[in-house]
Design an enzyme around this catalytic site. Structure first.
Site, PDB file in Angstrom:
ATOM      1  N   LYS A  49       0.844  -1.197   0.000  1.00 11.33           N
ATOM      2  CA  LYS A  49       0.000   0.000   0.000  1.00 11.33           C
ATOM      3  C   LYS A  49       0.878   1.245   0.000  1.00 11.33           C
ATOM      4  O   LYS A  49       0.642   2.191  -0.743  1.00 11.33           O
ATOM      5  CB  LYS A  49      -0.923  -0.002   1.239  1.00 11.33           C
ATOM      6  CG  LYS A  49      -2.063  -0.998   1.139  1.00 11.33           C
ATOM      7  CD  LYS A  49      -2.785  -1.187   2.471  1.00 11.33           C
ATOM      8  CE  LYS A  49      -3.852  -2.284   2.371  1.00 11.33           C
ATOM      9  NZ  LYS A  49      -4.452  -2.646   3.651  1.00 11.33           N
ATOM     10  N   GLN A  93      -4.462  -1.401  10.039  1.00 12.75           N
ATOM     11  CA  GLN A  93      -4.456  -2.729   9.424  1.00 12.75           C
ATOM     12  C   GLN A  93      -5.086  -3.757  10.372  1.00 12.75           C
ATOM     13  O   GLN A  93      -4.700  -3.858  11.537  1.00 12.75           O
ATOM     14  CB  GLN A  93      -3.004  -3.118   9.075  1.00 12.75           C
ATOM     15  CG  GLN A  93      -2.858  -4.435   8.341  1.00 12.75           C
ATOM     16  CD  GLN A  93      -3.424  -4.405   6.923  1.00 12.75           C
ATOM     17  OE1 GLN A  93      -3.415  -3.397   6.242  1.00 12.75           O
ATOM     18  NE2 GLN A  93      -3.950  -5.540   6.490  1.00 12.75           N
ATOM     19  N   ASP A 116     -10.859   3.486   5.115  1.00 15.51           N
ATOM     20  CA  ASP A 116     -11.423   2.148   4.879  1.00 15.51           C
ATOM     21  C   ASP A 116     -12.947   2.146   4.943  1.00 15.51           C
ATOM     22  O   ASP A 116     -13.582   1.130   4.642  1.00 15.51           O
ATOM     23  CB  ASP A 116     -10.882   1.172   5.937  1.00 15.51           C
ATOM     24  CG  ASP A 116      -9.772   0.292   5.395  1.00 15.51           C
ATOM     25  OD1 ASP A 116      -9.701   0.129   4.165  1.00 15.51           O
ATOM     26  OD2 ASP A 116      -8.982  -0.220   6.204  1.00 15.51           O
TER      27      ASP A 116
END
Ligand code: NAP
Length: 280
Positions: A49, A93, A116
């Site tokens: 990422k 994460q 997200d």
């Protein structure tokens, strides 16, 4: 003949467009990823990422925290990032260690920085059909793939296998908002094969190789494979019995090269949108 849905190609197109747009700005969009612990797979994802974000002209930072970080310490990091104007997007994460309350952590992130789309405000906005600040990257990527290949959603029977907060549930909301008739299946679903066989669009997010069989798939259906599984030989495969299902489907995503690359592309797209929101 089955048509392959090429996620790699579309993700490169999206990322290329984002990179061009970013060149026009004086400031760089800022994405910060927090990773807790030493899980090798998570580390690989996070580094990928960061690399793609930097290649696209973003500022990207990874904050690595030890496995034993406390809830309080982790929340302090998030507070700091929430108040840092150079940071447009925050990603924690998952999964987090068991002693951490994941829901409380996700709720700590400002909805306007929640890249997200996992904050209850963003989830709620998605469910009621209001534009969230960001939509969960993987299901958002699936919608982009369907749109790119002109696969009609409205009025179609969409069946999703899997009801996670990350994939299945936001996928259902996105499809419902686009007027599909949506069925969400899970481990307690009865007659799964029969339910799947009614799908015009079948999406699998289970995490088991060769789970979706050709007998479950309607002739001419679109099959989207979100699953990522490693075989004993270390090969990356999806949930779908690709070879057999390809004989019946009209469209299918391969693994790798289908949904996976779209997740990172949508992460960058979300970061750019949040950057624009902060720099209106
Ligand atoms: P998850 O949280 O483990 O959810 C799996 C879902 O599958 C659950 O809802 C579970 O039902 C359901 N399930 C399990 N066994 C089943 C069965 N026999 N019949 C019907 N449903 C069954 O997983 P996730 O996070 O959604 O991820 C799913 C897969 O997608 C994984 O392989 C993951 O690695 C992959 N993934 C890929 C990407 C990407 O970018 N390509 C992104 C995210 C995830 P219950 O709820 O009843 O337990």
């Amino acid at each position: 003949m089955v048509n392959l849905i090429n996620g790699r190609e579309l993700s490169e197109k999206i990322v290329g467009k984002i990179a061009l747009e970013v060149k026009n700005y004086d400031k760089k969009p800022g994405l910060t990823v927090i990773i807790v612990g030493e899980d090798p797979a998570s580390k690989i994802y996070v580094n990928k990422k960061k690399k793609t974000a930097e290649k696209t002209g973003f500022n990207s930072e990874i904050i690595e925290l030890p496995d034993n970080v406390s809830q309080q310490e982790l929340e302090k990091y998030i507070d700091e990032l929430n108040n840092n104007s150079a940071v447009d997007a925050i990603l924690v994460q998952l999964p987090l260690p068991e002693h951490i309350n994941t829901y409380e952590i996700l709720e700590k992130i400002k909805p306007e920085k929640d890249v997200d789309g996992f904050h209850p405000v963003n989830v709620g906005r998605l469910v009621i059909g209001l534009d969230p600040y960001a939509v969960s990257c993987t299901p958002f990527g699936v919608i982009k793939l369907l749109e790119e290949y002109n696969i009609e959603i409205e009025g179609k029977n969409a069946v999703i296998i899997g009801r996670s907060n990350i994939v299945g549930k936001p996928m259902a909301s996105l499809l419902l908002n686009k007027n599909a008739t949506v069925t969400v299946c899970h481990s307690r679903t009865k007659n799964l094969a029969e339910v799947c066989s009614r799908a015009d669009i079948l999406i699998s997010a289970v995490g088991r190789p060769k789970f979706v069989k050709a007998e479950w798939v309607k002739q001419g259906a679109t099959v989207i494979d979100v699953g990522t599984n490693r075989t004993e030989e270390g090969k990356l495969v999806g949930d779908v019995d690709f070879e057999e299902v390809s004989k019946k489907a009209a469209y299918i995503t391969p693994v790798p090269g289908g949904v996976g690359p779209m997740t990172i592309a949508m992460l960058l797209a979300n970061t750019l949108e949040l950057f624009k929101l902060h720099n209106k």
